[in-house]
Design a protein around this motif. Structure first.
Motif, PDB file in Angstrom:
ATOM      1  N   MET A   1      56.851  30.687 106.982  1.00  0.00           N
ATOM      2  CA  MET A   1      55.963  31.773 106.562  1.00  0.00           C
ATOM      3  C   MET A   1      55.956  32.878 107.617  1.00  0.00           C
ATOM      4  SD  MET A   1      51.848  31.685 105.737  1.00  0.00           S
ATOM      5  CE  MET A   1      52.026  30.767 104.217  1.00  0.00           C
ATOM      6  N   LYS A   2      55.927  34.122 107.183  1.00  0.00           N
ATOM      7  CA  LYS A   2      55.856  35.241 108.102  1.00  0.00           C
ATOM      8  C   LYS A   2      54.486  35.278 108.766  1.00  0.00           C
ATOM      9  CE  LYS A   2      59.169  38.119 105.590  1.00  0.00           C
ATOM     10  NZ  LYS A   2      59.455  37.182 104.495  1.00  0.00           N
ATOM     11  N   LYS A   3      54.499  35.505 110.071  1.00  0.00           N
ATOM     12  CA  LYS A   3      53.268  35.427 110.856  1.00  0.00           C
ATOM     13  C   LYS A   3      52.990  36.753 111.539  1.00  0.00           C
ATOM     14  CE  LYS A   3      51.081  32.267 114.189  1.00  0.00           C
ATOM     15  NZ  LYS A   3      51.330  31.086 115.063  1.00  0.00           N
ATOM     16  N   VAL A   4      51.755  37.253 111.386  1.00  0.00           N
ATOM     17  CA  VAL A   4      51.367  38.550 111.926  1.00  0.00           C
ATOM     18  C   VAL A   4      50.275  38.373 112.972  1.00  0.00           C
ATOM     19  CG1 VAL A   4      50.475  40.860 111.391  1.00  0.00           C
ATOM     20  CG2 VAL A   4      51.908  39.655 109.719  1.00  0.00           C
ATOM     21  N   LEU A   5      50.437  39.058 114.103  1.00  0.00           N
ATOM     22  CA  LEU A   5      49.393  39.113 115.112  1.00  0.00           C
ATOM     23  C   LEU A   5      48.699  40.461 115.007  1.00  0.00           C
ATOM     24  CD1 LEU A   5      47.882  38.055 117.638  1.00  0.00           C
ATOM     25  CD2 LEU A   5      49.727  39.064 119.028  1.00  0.00           C
ATOM     26  N   VAL A   6      47.385  40.435 114.783  1.00  0.00           N
ATOM     27  CA  VAL A   6      46.578  41.659 114.738  1.00  0.00           C
ATOM     28  C   VAL A   6      45.733  41.712 115.999  1.00  0.00           C
ATOM     29  CG1 VAL A   6      44.799  42.954 113.491  1.00  0.00           C
ATOM     30  CG2 VAL A   6      46.496  41.617 112.207  1.00  0.00           C
ATOM     31  N   VAL A   7      45.958  42.732 116.826  1.00  0.00           N
ATOM     32  CA  VAL A   7      45.170  42.916 118.045  1.00  0.00           C
ATOM     33  C   VAL A   7      44.306  44.147 117.823  1.00  0.00           C
ATOM     34  CG1 VAL A   7      45.230  43.060 120.558  1.00  0.00           C
ATOM     35  CG2 VAL A   7      47.150  42.019 119.339  1.00  0.00           C
ATOM     36  N   GLU A   8      43.048  43.932 117.484  1.00  0.00           N
ATOM     37  CA  GLU A   8      42.148  45.009 117.058  1.00  0.00           C
ATOM     38  C   GLU A   8      40.713  44.654 117.463  1.00  0.00           C
ATOM     39  OE1 GLU A   8      40.152  47.812 116.043  1.00  0.00           O
ATOM     40  OE2 GLU A   8      42.116  48.194 115.135  1.00  0.00           O
ATOM     41  N   ASP A   9      40.074  45.537 118.250  1.00  0.00           N
ATOM     42  CA  ASP A   9      38.732  45.209 118.743  1.00  0.00           C
ATOM     43  C   ASP A   9      37.631  45.463 117.725  1.00  0.00           C
ATOM     44  OD1 ASP A   9      39.007  47.980 118.953  1.00  0.00           O
ATOM     45  OD2 ASP A   9      37.642  48.107 120.646  1.00  0.00           O
ATOM     46  N   ASP A  10      37.933  46.206 116.671  1.00  0.00           N
ATOM     47  CA  ASP A  10      36.954  46.396 115.596  1.00  0.00           C
ATOM     48  C   ASP A  10      37.123  45.232 114.624  1.00  0.00           C
ATOM     49  OD1 ASP A  10      35.622  47.123 113.216  1.00  0.00           O
ATOM     50  OD2 ASP A  10      35.802  49.256 113.704  1.00  0.00           O
ATOM     51  N   LEU A  11      36.193  44.294 114.679  1.00  0.00           N
ATOM     52  CA  LEU A  11      36.337  43.059 113.905  1.00  0.00           C
ATOM     53  C   LEU A  11      36.400  43.318 112.405  1.00  0.00           C
ATOM     54  CD1 LEU A  11      36.660  40.062 114.324  1.00  0.00           C
ATOM     55  CD2 LEU A  11      34.177  39.809 114.200  1.00  0.00           C
ATOM     56  N   SER A  12      35.679  44.343 111.935  1.00  0.00           N
ATOM     57  CA  SER A  12      35.695  44.632 110.496  1.00  0.00           C
ATOM     58  C   SER A  12      37.083  45.077 110.051  1.00  0.00           C
ATOM     59  CB  SER A  12      34.662  45.709 110.154  1.00  0.00           C
ATOM     60  OG  SER A  12      34.951  46.930 110.816  1.00  0.00           O
ATOM     61  N   ILE A  13      37.770  45.880 110.886  1.00  0.00           N
ATOM     62  CA  ILE A  13      39.137  46.300 110.565  1.00  0.00           C
ATOM     63  C   ILE A  13      40.079  45.103 110.634  1.00  0.00           C
ATOM     64  CG2 ILE A  13      41.098  47.698 111.332  1.00  0.00           C
ATOM     65  CD1 ILE A  13      39.127  49.814 112.229  1.00  0.00           C
ATOM     66  N   GLY A  14      39.886  44.269 111.667  1.00  0.00           N
ATOM     67  CA  GLY A  14      40.711  43.078 111.802  1.00  0.00           C
ATOM     68  C   GLY A  14      40.596  42.165 110.596  1.00  0.00           C
ATOM     69  N   LYS A  15      39.381  41.954 110.124  1.00  0.00           N
ATOM     70  CA  LYS A  15      39.165  41.083 108.968  1.00  0.00           C
ATOM     71  C   LYS A  15      39.727  41.702 107.688  1.00  0.00           C
ATOM     72  CE  LYS A  15      37.178  37.584 110.913  1.00  0.00           C
ATOM     73  NZ  LYS A  15      37.901  36.291 110.941  1.00  0.00           N
ATOM     74  N   LEU A  16      39.606  43.038 107.573  1.00  0.00           N
ATOM     75  CA  LEU A  16      40.157  43.715 106.402  1.00  0.00           C
ATOM     76  C   LEU A  16      41.677  43.553 106.361  1.00  0.00           C
ATOM     77  CD1 LEU A  16      39.724  45.653 103.979  1.00  0.00           C
ATOM     78  CD2 LEU A  16      40.059  47.553 105.589  1.00  0.00           C
ATOM     79  N   LEU A  17      42.322  43.728 107.509  1.00  0.00           N
ATOM     80  CA  LEU A  17      43.769  43.549 107.574  1.00  0.00           C
ATOM     81  C   LEU A  17      44.144  42.098 107.278  1.00  0.00           C
ATOM     82  CD1 LEU A  17      44.571  45.723 110.718  1.00  0.00           C
ATOM     83  CD2 LEU A  17      45.303  46.194 108.373  1.00  0.00           C
ATOM     84  N   GLU A  18      43.399  41.172 107.864  1.00  0.00           N
ATOM     85  CA  GLU A  18      43.685  39.751 107.638  1.00  0.00           C
ATOM     86  C   GLU A  18      43.589  39.411 106.152  1.00  0.00           C
ATOM     87  OE1 GLU A  18      42.268  35.405 109.368  1.00  0.00           O
ATOM     88  OE2 GLU A  18      40.862  37.088 109.394  1.00  0.00           O
ATOM     89  N   TYR A  19      42.544  39.881 105.501  1.00  0.00           N
ATOM     90  CA  TYR A  19      42.341  39.591 104.077  1.00  0.00           C
ATOM     91  C   TYR A  19      43.511  40.091 103.237  1.00  0.00           C
ATOM     92  CZ  TYR A  19      40.396  39.987  99.360  1.00  0.00           C
ATOM     93  OH  TYR A  19      40.197  39.907  98.005  1.00  0.00           O
ATOM     94  N   ASN A  20      43.929  41.334 103.482  1.00  0.00           N
ATOM     95  CA  ASN A  20      45.001  41.927 102.679  1.00  0.00           C
ATOM     96  C   ASN A  20      46.360  41.320 102.998  1.00  0.00           C
ATOM     97  OD1 ASN A  20      44.080  44.485 100.955  1.00  0.00           O
ATOM     98  ND2 ASN A  20      42.803  44.372 102.781  1.00  0.00           N
ATOM     99  N   LEU A  21      46.601  40.975 104.248  1.00  0.00           N
ATOM    100  CA  LEU A  21      47.880  40.378 104.619  1.00  0.00           C
ATOM    101  C   LEU A  21      48.000  38.948 104.104  1.00  0.00           C
ATOM    102  CD1 LEU A  21      48.201  41.768 108.249  1.00  0.00           C
ATOM    103  CD2 LEU A  21      49.648  42.351 106.289  1.00  0.00           C
ATOM    104  N   VAL A  22      46.914  38.194 104.154  1.00  0.00           N
ATOM    105  CA  VAL A  22      46.926  36.828 103.612  1.00  0.00           C
ATOM    106  C   VAL A  22      47.218  36.869 102.111  1.00  0.00           C
ATOM    107  CG1 VAL A  22      45.487  34.824 103.094  1.00  0.00           C
ATOM    108  CG2 VAL A  22      45.470  35.805 105.392  1.00  0.00           C
ATOM    109  N   LYS A  23      46.654  37.866 101.414  1.00  0.00           N
ATOM    110  CA  LYS A  23      46.928  38.010  99.982  1.00  0.00           C
ATOM    111  C   LYS A  23      48.412  38.265  99.717  1.00  0.00           C
ATOM    112  CE  LYS A  23      44.390  41.210  98.241  1.00  0.00           C
ATOM    113  NZ  LYS A  23      43.804  42.060  97.152  1.00  0.00           N
ATOM    114  N   GLU A  24      49.087  38.887 100.684  1.00  0.00           N
ATOM    115  CA  GLU A  24      50.514  39.179 100.556  1.00  0.00           C
ATOM    116  C   GLU A  24      51.389  38.009 101.007  1.00  0.00           C
ATOM    117  OE1 GLU A  24      52.113  41.856  99.328  1.00  0.00           O
ATOM    118  OE2 GLU A  24      50.220  42.749  98.698  1.00  0.00           O
ATOM    119  N   GLY A  25      50.750  36.914 101.451  1.00  0.00           N
ATOM    120  CA  GLY A  25      51.507  35.732 101.815  1.00  0.00           C
ATOM    121  C   GLY A  25      51.799  35.569 103.298  1.00  0.00           C
TER     122      GLY A  25
END
Length: 235
Positions: free
Chosen positions: A1-25
């Motif tokens: 599985m493709k693995k992404v590291l998100v380094v972002e101090d704004d937790l709301s942005i980090g969670k938004l990215l995580e949610y959308n990327l997980v949906k993409e697999g």
């Protein structure tokens, strides 16, 4: 599985990215501190890194610079609230593959990731091909070896980032043709965002610094004002 590291101090942005990327697999790790982000990037294998510019601990520029010094070739997309050209230019010149200015759409981030990964997959297929190797391009004092990702100027090896090399090779293969910024963006970065053509200008400027005797009066990479660039072989 493709693995992404998100380094972002704004937790709301980090969670938004995580949610959308997980949906993409994608499998996603989110960290909010620069020091921890660098540690994760060096200790684990990631397909791509989304890196905020302003972070507690080490900032995004320092992390990007250290990863490149460690020969870590994981593609990096910088996320920044700064709209300053100099920040974008510095980010690209120290090795980032792309940048996105906040606020951004998660859909745009996913599209940028896919574009970078498509380019990486094409390179891997090319490298593993059993076809006859591409011949070198001899262009006056400049020699390009496509299969080895090497460029020599007057017999001296010149260091390029992968994206710089791809841009130079594309220009050289289409010598004496005027190529628009949009054409180059699509061919080298594999996406069509007309508002992001500044990326092309930054990389051309960096190429000129490396191959032109006087970057302000280029003989290889000429500017076609209002349109794009043309690669010429000086006589």
């Amino acid at each position: 599985m493709k693995k992404v590291l998100v380094v972002e101090d704004d937790l709301s942005i980090g969670k938004l990215l995580e949610y959308n990327l997980v949906k993409e697999g994608y499998e996603v790790d989110v960290v909010t501190d620069g020091n921890e982000g660098l540690k994760r990037a060096l200790s684990s294998e990631y397909t791509i890194i989304l890196l905020d510019l302003m972070l507690p601990g080490k900032d995004g520029m320092d992390i990007c610079r250290e990863l490149k010094q460690e020969k870590n070739d994981t593609p990096i997309i910088m996320l920044t609230a700064k709209d300053s050209e100099i920040d974008k230019i510095i980010g690209l010149e120290i090795g980032a593959d792309d940048y996105i200015t906040k606020p951004f759409s998660p859909r745009e981030v996913v599209a940028r990731i896919k574009a970078i990964l498509r380019r990486s997959n094409k390179s891997e297929v090319k490298e593993s091909s059993l076809d006859v190797s591409e011949e070198e391009l001899v262009l006056n004092d400049l020699t390009i070896y496509p299969d080895k990702y090497e460029v020599y100027l007057k017999g001296k090896l010149i260091e390029f980032t992968p994206k710089e090399f791809e841009l130079l090779l594309y220009l050289a293969k289409h010598k004496n043709r005027i190529l628009s910024r949009e054409q180059l963006l699509l061919a080298v970065w594999d996406y069509d965002y007309s508002g992001e053509t500044r990326i092309v200008d930054v990389h051309v400027s960096h190429l000129r610094e490396k191959i032109e005797e006087n970057p302000k009066i280029p003989v290889y990479i000429k500017t076609a004002r209002g349109f794009g660039y043309k690669f010429e072989v000086p006589k």
